[in-house]
Design a protein around this motif. Structure first.
Motif, PDB file in Angstrom:
ATOM      1  N   LEU A 178      15.628  12.080   0.547  1.00 24.81           N
ATOM      2  CA  LEU A 178      14.664  11.078   0.109  1.00 24.81           C
ATOM      3  C   LEU A 178      12.995  11.566   1.334  1.00 24.81           C
ATOM      4  O   LEU A 178      13.728  11.710   2.582  1.00 24.81           O
ATOM      5  N   LEU A 179      11.843  11.213   0.685  1.00 19.17           N
ATOM      6  CA  LEU A 179      10.688  11.463   1.164  1.00 19.17           C
ATOM      7  C   LEU A 179       9.888   9.902   2.060  1.00 19.17           C
ATOM      8  O   LEU A 179      10.952   8.970   1.311  1.00 19.17           O
ATOM      9  N   MET A 180       9.886  10.050   3.151  1.00 16.79           N
ATOM     10  CA  MET A 180       8.565   9.139   3.704  1.00 16.79           C
ATOM     11  C   MET A 180       8.258   8.099   3.312  1.00 16.79           C
ATOM     12  O   MET A 180       7.585   8.624   1.651  1.00 16.79           O
ATOM     13  N   ALA A 181       7.947   6.684   2.994  1.00 17.71           N
ATOM     14  CA  ALA A 181       7.168   5.907   2.547  1.00 17.71           C
ATOM     15  C   ALA A 181       5.844   5.841   3.057  1.00 17.71           C
ATOM     16  O   ALA A 181       6.009   6.617   3.919  1.00 17.71           O
ATOM     17  N   GLY A 182       4.638   5.077   2.653  1.00 20.41           N
ATOM     18  CA  GLY A 182       3.196   5.304   2.989  1.00 20.41           C
ATOM     19  C   GLY A 182       3.889   4.995   4.503  1.00 20.41           C
ATOM     20  O   GLY A 182       2.727   5.488   5.147  1.00 20.41           O
ATOM     21  N   GLU A 183       4.187   3.591   4.480  1.00 11.88           N
ATOM     22  CA  GLU A 183       4.553   2.989   5.835  1.00 11.88           C
ATOM     23  C   GLU A 183       4.879   4.009   6.782  1.00 11.88           C
ATOM     24  O   GLU A 183       4.751   4.385   8.484  1.00 11.88           O
ATOM     25  N   ASP A 184       6.217   4.936   6.389  1.00 14.53           N
ATOM     26  CA  ASP A 184       6.429   5.916   7.222  1.00 14.53           C
ATOM     27  C   ASP A 184       5.998   6.892   7.410  1.00 14.53           C
ATOM     28  O   ASP A 184       5.184   7.101   8.738  1.00 14.53           O
ATOM     29  N   LEU A 185       4.765   7.360   6.717  1.00 10.57           N
ATOM     30  CA  LEU A 185       3.956   8.215   7.014  1.00 10.57           C
ATOM     31  C   LEU A 185       2.295   7.549   7.873  1.00 10.57           C
ATOM     32  O   LEU A 185       2.062   8.928   8.997  1.00 10.57           O
ATOM     33  N   VAL A 186       2.747   6.731   8.084  1.00  9.88           N
ATOM     34  CA  VAL A 186       1.555   6.151   8.741  1.00  9.88           C
ATOM     35  C   VAL A 186       1.471   5.939   9.967  1.00  9.88           C
ATOM     36  O   VAL A 186       0.962   6.016  11.189  1.00  9.88           O
ATOM     37  N   GLY A 203       9.229   8.351  -2.724  1.00 11.32           N
ATOM     38  CA  GLY A 203      10.634   9.217  -3.064  1.00 11.32           C
ATOM     39  C   GLY A 203      10.917  10.522  -2.775  1.00 11.32           C
ATOM     40  O   GLY A 203      11.884   9.779  -1.709  1.00 11.32           O
ATOM     41  N   ALA A 204      11.414  11.194  -3.503  1.00 12.60           N
ATOM     42  CA  ALA A 204      12.788  12.146  -3.197  1.00 12.60           C
ATOM     43  C   ALA A 204      11.800  13.423  -3.763  1.00 12.60           C
ATOM     44  O   ALA A 204      11.761  13.727  -4.387  1.00 12.60           O
ATOM     45  N   SER A 205      12.965  14.267  -3.208  1.00 12.45           N
ATOM     46  CA  SER A 205      11.888  15.854  -3.398  1.00 12.45           C
ATOM     47  C   SER A 205      12.961  16.124  -5.032  1.00 12.45           C
ATOM     48  O   SER A 205      13.934  17.588  -4.836  1.00 12.45           O
ATOM     49  N   VAL A 206      11.980  15.243  -6.009  1.00 15.05           N
ATOM     50  CA  VAL A 206      12.681  16.069  -7.318  1.00 15.05           C
ATOM     51  C   VAL A 206      12.821  16.808  -7.639  1.00 15.05           C
ATOM     52  O   VAL A 206      13.150  17.116  -8.756  1.00 15.05           O
ATOM     53  N   TRP A 207      11.541  18.693  -7.312  1.00 12.29           N
ATOM     54  CA  TRP A 207      12.019  19.529  -7.526  1.00 12.29           C
ATOM     55  C   TRP A 207      13.090  20.563  -7.373  1.00 12.29           C
ATOM     56  O   TRP A 207      13.360  21.261  -7.949  1.00 12.29           O
ATOM     57  N   LEU A 208      14.231  20.193  -6.913  1.00 15.69           N
ATOM     58  CA  LEU A 208      15.519  20.568  -6.701  1.00 15.69           C
ATOM     59  C   LEU A 208      16.767  19.692  -7.227  1.00 15.69           C
ATOM     60  O   LEU A 208      16.249  18.755  -8.061  1.00 15.69           O
ATOM     61  N   GLU A 209      17.423  20.309  -7.839  1.00 13.24           N
ATOM     62  CA  GLU A 209      18.524  20.026  -8.786  1.00 13.24           C
ATOM     63  C   GLU A 209      19.335  18.061  -7.595  1.00 13.24           C
ATOM     64  O   GLU A 209      18.934  18.209  -6.475  1.00 13.24           O
ATOM     65  N   PRO A 210      19.159  17.395  -8.681  1.00 13.93           N
ATOM     66  CA  PRO A 210      20.089  16.355  -8.273  1.00 13.93           C
ATOM     67  C   PRO A 210      20.945  16.211  -6.895  1.00 13.93           C
ATOM     68  O   PRO A 210      20.699  15.136  -5.984  1.00 13.93           O
ATOM     69  N   ARG A 211      22.329  16.995  -6.877  1.00 12.98           N
ATOM     70  CA  ARG A 211      22.827  16.159  -5.931  1.00 12.98           C
ATOM     71  C   ARG A 211      22.010  17.181  -4.286  1.00 12.98           C
ATOM     72  O   ARG A 211      23.099  17.442  -3.371  1.00 12.98           O
ATOM     73  N   HIS A 212      21.055  18.098  -4.324  1.00 15.61           N
ATOM     74  CA  HIS A 212      20.149  17.963  -3.358  1.00 15.61           C
ATOM     75  C   HIS A 212      19.588  18.061  -2.885  1.00 15.61           C
ATOM     76  O   HIS A 212      18.185  18.193  -1.931  1.00 15.61           O
ATOM     77  N   VAL A 270      -0.806  14.293   8.929  1.00 14.48           N
ATOM     78  CA  VAL A 270      -0.893  14.001   7.835  1.00 14.48           C
ATOM     79  C   VAL A 270      -1.556  14.506   6.681  1.00 14.48           C
ATOM     80  O   VAL A 270      -2.778  14.523   7.134  1.00 14.48           O
ATOM     81  N   ALA A 271      -1.152  15.535   6.433  1.00 11.32           N
ATOM     82  CA  ALA A 271      -1.983  16.359   4.554  1.00 11.32           C
ATOM     83  C   ALA A 271      -1.058  16.832   3.739  1.00 11.32           C
ATOM     84  O   ALA A 271       0.081  16.221   3.843  1.00 11.32           O
ATOM     85  N   ALA A 272      -1.318  18.020   2.902  1.00 13.57           N
ATOM     86  CA  ALA A 272      -1.112  18.116   1.947  1.00 13.57           C
ATOM     87  C   ALA A 272      -0.827  18.668   0.875  1.00 13.57           C
ATOM     88  O   ALA A 272      -1.212  19.800   1.499  1.00 13.57           O
ATOM     89  N   HIS A 273       0.038  18.158   0.252  1.00 15.47           N
ATOM     90  CA  HIS A 273       1.430  19.109  -0.127  1.00 15.47           C
ATOM     91  C   HIS A 273       1.235  19.740  -1.399  1.00 15.47           C
ATOM     92  O   HIS A 273       2.810  19.790  -2.107  1.00 15.47           O
ATOM     93  N   GLY A 274      -0.089  19.138  -2.464  1.00 17.35           N
ATOM     94  CA  GLY A 274      -0.317  18.910  -2.926  1.00 17.35           C
ATOM     95  C   GLY A 274       0.725  17.821  -3.825  1.00 17.35           C
ATOM     96  O   GLY A 274       0.702  16.893  -2.922  1.00 17.35           O
ATOM     97  N   PHE A 275       0.786  17.911  -5.266  1.00 14.32           N
ATOM     98  CA  PHE A 275       0.655  16.242  -5.968  1.00 14.32           C
ATOM     99  C   PHE A 275       2.359  15.860  -6.505  1.00 14.32           C
ATOM    100  O   PHE A 275       2.345  14.819  -5.691  1.00 14.32           O
ATOM    101  N   ASP A 276       3.289  16.585  -7.081  1.00 10.18           N
ATOM    102  CA  ASP A 276       4.106  15.945  -6.394  1.00 10.18           C
ATOM    103  C   ASP A 276       4.747  17.828  -6.817  1.00 10.18           C
ATOM    104  O   ASP A 276       6.487  18.145  -7.452  1.00 10.18           O
ATOM    105  N   HIS A 277       4.939  18.728  -5.716  1.00 10.75           N
ATOM    106  CA  HIS A 277       5.677  20.047  -5.578  1.00 10.75           C
ATOM    107  C   HIS A 277       5.642  20.431  -6.857  1.00 10.75           C
ATOM    108  O   HIS A 277       6.895  21.598  -6.955  1.00 10.75           O
TER     109      HIS A 277
END
Length: 271
Positions: free
Chosen positions: A119-127, A107-116, A136-143
């Motif tokens: 994109l975040l890595m997809a599952g295949e990117d993380l693998v 997805g994207a960094s949705v905790w920020l204002e839309p213009r800021h 690769v480790a945890a940073h909560g569920f949706d920040h």
């Protein structure tokens, strides 16, 4: 489990990419060239980057870490980390840890204002980055700020987030980084109870489940970066924090990256 003494230097990055200032008001994105220069400076200063494996083994009473051990971490999982930071680290054969919000993979960094947002890595990117040597480790569920959550929501951000990442990676997820760096005793206990072996904060530490880190941001010059490598830096930062005017002056003198158009960085709303 025992606390490490002396603790290794733990660096915290967010993005590594070419991002214009008007899309990065919090100064989260270090340029690829600056990142390479910082890695080179880290090594030239005698630091030995260690893996999550080595860090946790030492924490559990195993082999001691080098005297100048360093743990390189990244928060959020921006695509530029895979595109730009991973090749630099791989060229030096260096390990690192990437902390991602499990519910926002792809997805994207949705905790920020839309213009800021970015994109975040997809599952295949993380693998792929995991296979390259980046844990690769945890940073909560949706920040979200975990200190504001109910017990049920805390389980989602700790236990369930861990399970989702483990299903993706096919192996244990062992450490956690608090979104925004915020934590309290209740949150730390929830992370411990979820099965993590250690957790990382930002500036405010509290034992092995809130290990402080040194943030590196877009406005760091090589002079300010070298200052951040010193063991005295956290104490200096706390002292400057009690004198805002002096801190602003120090920032202007030390933390303007050459050719960078960012103003003073404030990650308080972005981590």
């Amino acid at each position: 489990m025992t606390s490490l003494s002396p603790r290794p230097l733990v660096l915290m990055y967010h993005g590594v990419d070419h991002v214009p200032a008007d899309r990065d008001p919090y100064g989260m994105f270090v340029t690829p060239a600056a990142f390479r220069a910082q890695v080179e400076q880290l090594l030239e200063s005698g630091f030995v980057p260690v893996s999550e494996d080595a860090y946790l083994a030492a924490l559990a009473g195993g082999p001691a870490l080098p005297r100048k051990a360093a743990l390189i971490t990244f928060d959020d999982g921006y695509v530029g980390v895979g595109e730009h930071a991973v090749p630099v680290l791989a060229s030096f054969g260096l390990p690192s840890v990437l902390y991602v919000p499990a519910g926002l993979v792809g997805g994207a960094s949705v905790w920020l204002e839309p213009r800021h947002r970015h994109l975040l890595m997809a599952g295949e990117d993380l693998v792929a980055v995991h296979r390259s040597g980046m844990a690769v480790a945890a940073h909560g569920f949706d920040h979200q700020d975990l200190t504001t959550l109910s017990a049920a929501d805390l389980r989602r951000h700790t236990t369930e987030a861990r399970a989702e990442l483990e299903a993706l990676l096919g192996e244990e997820v062992r450490t956690f980084a608090f979104p925004y760096g915020t934590h309290d005793a209740r949150v730390r206990e929830a992370v411990r109870a979820a099965g993590y072996r250690a957790a990382f904060a930002v500036h405010d530490g509290a034992g092995d489940f809130a290990v402080p880190r040194v943030d590196v941001n877009a406005t760091d010059s090589m002079l300010s970066f070298r200052l951040k490598l010193r063991r005295s830096y956290p104490a200096l930062r706390r002292a400057l924090g009690r004198a805002p005017a002096v801190r602003r002056m120090a920032h202007d003198l030390l933390s303007r990256a050459p050719g960078d158009e960012h103003g003073e960085s404030s990650l308080a709303g972005a981590r």
